[in-house]
Design a protein around this motif. Sequence first.
Motif, PDB file in Angstrom:
ATOM      1  N   THR A 150      21.772  16.299  65.372  1.00 25.37           N
ATOM      2  CA  THR A 150      22.847  15.337  65.528  1.00 25.37           C
ATOM      3  C   THR A 150      23.529  15.483  66.918  1.00 25.37           C
ATOM      4  N   PRO A 151      22.609  15.173  67.835  1.00 23.87           N
ATOM      5  CA  PRO A 151      23.192  15.107  69.352  1.00 23.87           C
ATOM      6  C   PRO A 151      24.417  14.343  69.489  1.00 23.87           C
ATOM      7  N   LEU A 152      25.420  15.060  70.028  1.00 29.29           N
ATOM      8  CA  LEU A 152      26.663  14.487  70.219  1.00 29.29           C
ATOM      9  C   LEU A 152      27.311  14.664  71.756  1.00 29.29           C
ATOM     10  N   PHE A 153      27.071  13.609  72.480  1.00 35.14           N
ATOM     11  CA  PHE A 153      27.710  13.487  73.900  1.00 35.14           C
ATOM     12  C   PHE A 153      29.022  13.255  73.861  1.00 35.14           C
ATOM     13  N   ILE A 154      29.909  14.050  74.721  1.00 43.42           N
ATOM     14  CA  ILE A 154      31.244  13.678  75.119  1.00 43.42           C
ATOM     15  C   ILE A 154      31.447  13.725  76.572  1.00 43.42           C
ATOM     16  N   ALA A 155      31.512  12.808  77.226  1.00 42.68           N
ATOM     17  CA  ALA A 155      31.501  12.522  78.547  1.00 42.68           C
ATOM     18  C   ALA A 155      32.954  12.846  79.081  1.00 42.68           C
ATOM     19  N   PHE A 156      33.023  13.706  80.329  1.00 36.61           N
ATOM     20  CA  PHE A 156      34.267  14.209  80.715  1.00 36.61           C
ATOM     21  C   PHE A 156      34.561  14.125  82.417  1.00 36.61           C
ATOM     22  N   THR A 157      35.621  13.263  82.762  1.00 32.43           N
ATOM     23  CA  THR A 157      35.702  13.157  84.108  1.00 32.43           C
ATOM     24  C   THR A 157      37.040  13.618  84.634  1.00 32.43           C
ATOM     25  N   ARG A 158      38.123  13.469  83.613  1.00 33.87           N
ATOM     26  CA  ARG A 158      39.431  14.269  84.201  1.00 33.87           C
ATOM     27  C   ARG A 158      40.044  14.821  82.772  1.00 33.87           C
ATOM     28  N   ASN A 159      41.054  15.790  82.740  1.00 31.77           N
ATOM     29  CA  ASN A 159      41.696  16.445  81.727  1.00 31.77           C
ATOM     30  C   ASN A 159      41.136  17.066  81.018  1.00 31.77           C
ATOM     31  N   ASN A 160      40.990  18.403  81.229  1.00 30.30           N
ATOM     32  CA  ASN A 160      40.403  19.517  80.484  1.00 30.30           C
ATOM     33  C   ASN A 160      41.134  19.563  79.205  1.00 30.30           C
ATOM     34  N   ALA A 161      42.193  19.617  78.920  1.00 34.92           N
ATOM     35  CA  ALA A 161      42.968  19.831  77.920  1.00 34.92           C
ATOM     36  C   ALA A 161      42.615  18.731  77.007  1.00 34.92           C
ATOM     37  N   MET A 162      42.660  17.700  77.252  1.00 32.81           N
ATOM     38  CA  MET A 162      42.219  16.414  76.375  1.00 32.81           C
ATOM     39  C   MET A 162      40.528  16.698  75.784  1.00 32.81           C
ATOM     40  N   LEU A 163      39.783  17.006  76.670  1.00 32.01           N
ATOM     41  CA  LEU A 163      38.599  17.199  76.265  1.00 32.01           C
ATOM     42  C   LEU A 163      38.472  18.384  75.185  1.00 32.01           C
ATOM     43  N   ARG A 164      39.065  19.334  75.460  1.00 30.77           N
ATOM     44  CA  ARG A 164      39.452  20.793  74.405  1.00 30.77           C
ATOM     45  C   ARG A 164      39.548  20.115  73.111  1.00 30.77           C
ATOM     46  N   GLN A 165      40.573  19.197  73.195  1.00 30.52           N
ATOM     47  CA  GLN A 165      41.362  18.885  71.577  1.00 30.52           C
ATOM     48  C   GLN A 165      40.244  18.211  70.972  1.00 30.52           C
ATOM     49  N   THR A 166      39.575  17.230  71.650  1.00 27.25           N
ATOM     50  CA  THR A 166      38.433  16.511  70.938  1.00 27.25           C
ATOM     51  C   THR A 166      37.331  17.480  70.530  1.00 27.25           C
ATOM     52  N   VAL A 167      36.735  18.318  71.494  1.00 25.31           N
ATOM     53  CA  VAL A 167      35.835  19.284  70.895  1.00 25.31           C
ATOM     54  C   VAL A 167      36.202  20.070  69.955  1.00 25.31           C
ATOM     55  N   LEU A 168      37.330  20.535  69.729  1.00 25.02           N
ATOM     56  CA  LEU A 168      37.802  21.441  68.596  1.00 25.02           C
ATOM     57  C   LEU A 168      37.966  20.597  67.457  1.00 25.02           C
ATOM     58  N   GLY A 169      38.428  19.333  67.883  1.00 26.66           N
ATOM     59  CA  GLY A 169      38.352  18.301  66.450  1.00 26.66           C
ATOM     60  C   GLY A 169      36.916  18.112  65.846  1.00 26.66           C
ATOM     61  N   TYR A 170      36.004  17.943  66.402  1.00 28.21           N
ATOM     62  CA  TYR A 170      34.582  17.953  65.772  1.00 28.21           C
ATOM     63  C   TYR A 170      34.183  19.221  65.358  1.00 28.21           C
ATOM     64  N   ILE A 171      34.471  20.283  66.117  1.00 29.59           N
ATOM     65  CA  ILE A 171      33.903  21.552  65.629  1.00 29.59           C
ATOM     66  C   ILE A 171      34.570  21.906  64.164  1.00 29.59           C
ATOM     67  N   ALA A 172      35.850  21.531  64.108  1.00 33.40           N
ATOM     68  CA  ALA A 172      36.691  22.092  62.910  1.00 33.40           C
ATOM     69  C   ALA A 172      36.217  21.011  61.693  1.00 33.40           C
ATOM     70  N   SER A 173      35.969  19.933  62.204  1.00 31.77           N
ATOM     71  CA  SER A 173      35.511  18.878  61.020  1.00 31.77           C
ATOM     72  C   SER A 173      34.007  19.164  60.622  1.00 31.77           C
ATOM     73  N   GLY A 174      33.505  20.245  61.050  1.00 32.44           N
ATOM     74  CA  GLY A 174      31.998  20.670  60.566  1.00 32.44           C
ATOM     75  C   GLY A 174      30.794  20.321  61.564  1.00 32.44           C
ATOM     76  N   TRP A 175      31.218  19.499  62.657  1.00 34.52           N
ATOM     77  CA  TRP A 175      29.885  19.108  63.565  1.00 34.52           C
ATOM     78  C   TRP A 175      29.239  20.578  64.124  1.00 34.52           C
ATOM     79  N   PRO A 176      28.086  20.595  64.033  1.00 36.46           N
ATOM     80  CA  PRO A 176      27.481  21.816  64.423  1.00 36.46           C
ATOM     81  C   PRO A 176      27.781  21.935  66.021  1.00 36.46           C
ATOM     82  N   ARG A 177      28.282  23.078  66.567  1.00 36.23           N
ATOM     83  CA  ARG A 177      28.868  23.427  67.876  1.00 36.23           C
ATOM     84  C   ARG A 177      27.443  23.198  68.755  1.00 36.23           C
ATOM     85  N   GLU A 178      26.271  23.525  68.277  1.00 37.83           N
ATOM     86  CA  GLU A 178      25.171  23.673  69.032  1.00 37.83           C
ATOM     87  C   GLU A 178      24.567  22.467  69.362  1.00 37.83           C
TER      88      GLU A 178
END
Length: 475
Positions: A150-178
């Motif tokens: 289940t390839p999941l792209f999350i594009a980043f341009t600015r704001n590392n903290a916002m990206l961190r929150q989004t990534v952690l939300g997906y991982i915590a909800s079961g999306w495989p980190r790999e």
Amino acid sequence: MGLLSALSSFFSRIPTFASRPGWIAARAVSLRLHQFPSDEEDGDEESNGKPRRRRCHPIFKILLFILALAGAAALFVRFFEVSRLPNFSRPSISYPYSVIPMWSTDREAAAVPVLGESSFDYGMYFPPQGNNYFPLVAPYNEPPRHRPKTPLFIAFTRNNAMLRQTVLGYIASGWPREDIVIVDNSGTADANNLKLLSDSNPFSLDYDLFRYRYGVSILQTSVLLNFAQLQNFMLRVAMARHWPYYFWSHMDVGILSHEEETPYTSFYERVLNVLNEAESSRLSGRSKWAVKFFNFDYLTLVNVDAWRHIGGWDVFIPYYTTDCDAYGRLRMLGYDIDRVGAGHIWDVANVVEDPEVKFFPPSSRPRSDKDGEAPNNAIEDDNAPNSERFKALRQELQKIQDDKMANSKGRNTWQNMQKGGKGEPWTYDPAGFQAAWWETADSGRKIFEHKWGGGGCDIFEQDKTMEDIWKDAEE
């Protein structure tokens, strides 16, 4: 013995052998072409009382064996039809593009990154490092072992903290980190992976945090891309990897499962259910879908084959209204946009404090010496769905979304939160970037109106057709 004498005379002329006269004599027996009887043998076969055996030279035995084998093979081919014999070799299966298998084989490691384990593309792909990632996913949210990619792209341009929150939300909800791939679209060349940018720089991305602690991959764009170009970039990567589908997500979202519902099903498991139905309908021809929206396009499932027909996103309409153009053409060509659900997805413009603590139960985080002992009943309650931690986080994310919608300065204030980094390597002036971004977006709106002859975003409902594209353009 005449031949032996001739050989001795020949070798005696060579300096190496002339200095070793005993060499020829020592090997005389091996050089003889005929065997003569010794003094103890009279050479008379009749007087020996035993018949002398005829010896067949080994080379003749080998030749006879080869001839016999060749004859047997010729007879076999003559009387048997080779094509009817069973094939014991492993079959070579060639998959057409649309059915490239997205399931891992039994022999393949379960946690192989979806883009592979080694760098490629001129050193612009950075896979996760190590195998001890944190925080751990709660047991009730762990992804199934046997599952499709289940390839999941999350594009980043600015704001590392916002990206961190989004990534952690997906991982915590079961999306495989790999399966998660951050697309580094900061436009800062190699400055991020070389750690050349300060934390106050809006384009700074913490490679070590995401790769070593969270276990996700990072794929750099070669230059700064606008939104339409990013969409084409993700499509191109998917085509290169022969993926029939992929997911992409905005980076300003908050993700939670519907933990308040019973029976409980995690966010990711619901995504898999949607994917299973989507792939079944695509392969059977029951449905002609191009994208599936999870709460508008905050999370989107993309049918790659459909976009081969629809075509790329219009890069001259870089930001706002480029989706109007792309999805309008999609519908004109007979493809569907399906709206589906999997869990909570909030549109946010701020971050919660300490997201690792709030998105994951205590048992999923490594303990430090300064951590106090929590009551057993509190830990047990937090390791089950619909805990007090979940309820508090759901309420906090809802408030952040409400504040975003009510903000008179617009929805994207998070993009301009950080003001530092001016003068750092490959860094565009932060204030100038924001001004240029809006001017570019406004220009794109004008191009969209010109391309379709005006009328607003929903070009399909206005009965526009592909023949209306650039109808008013001058030759």
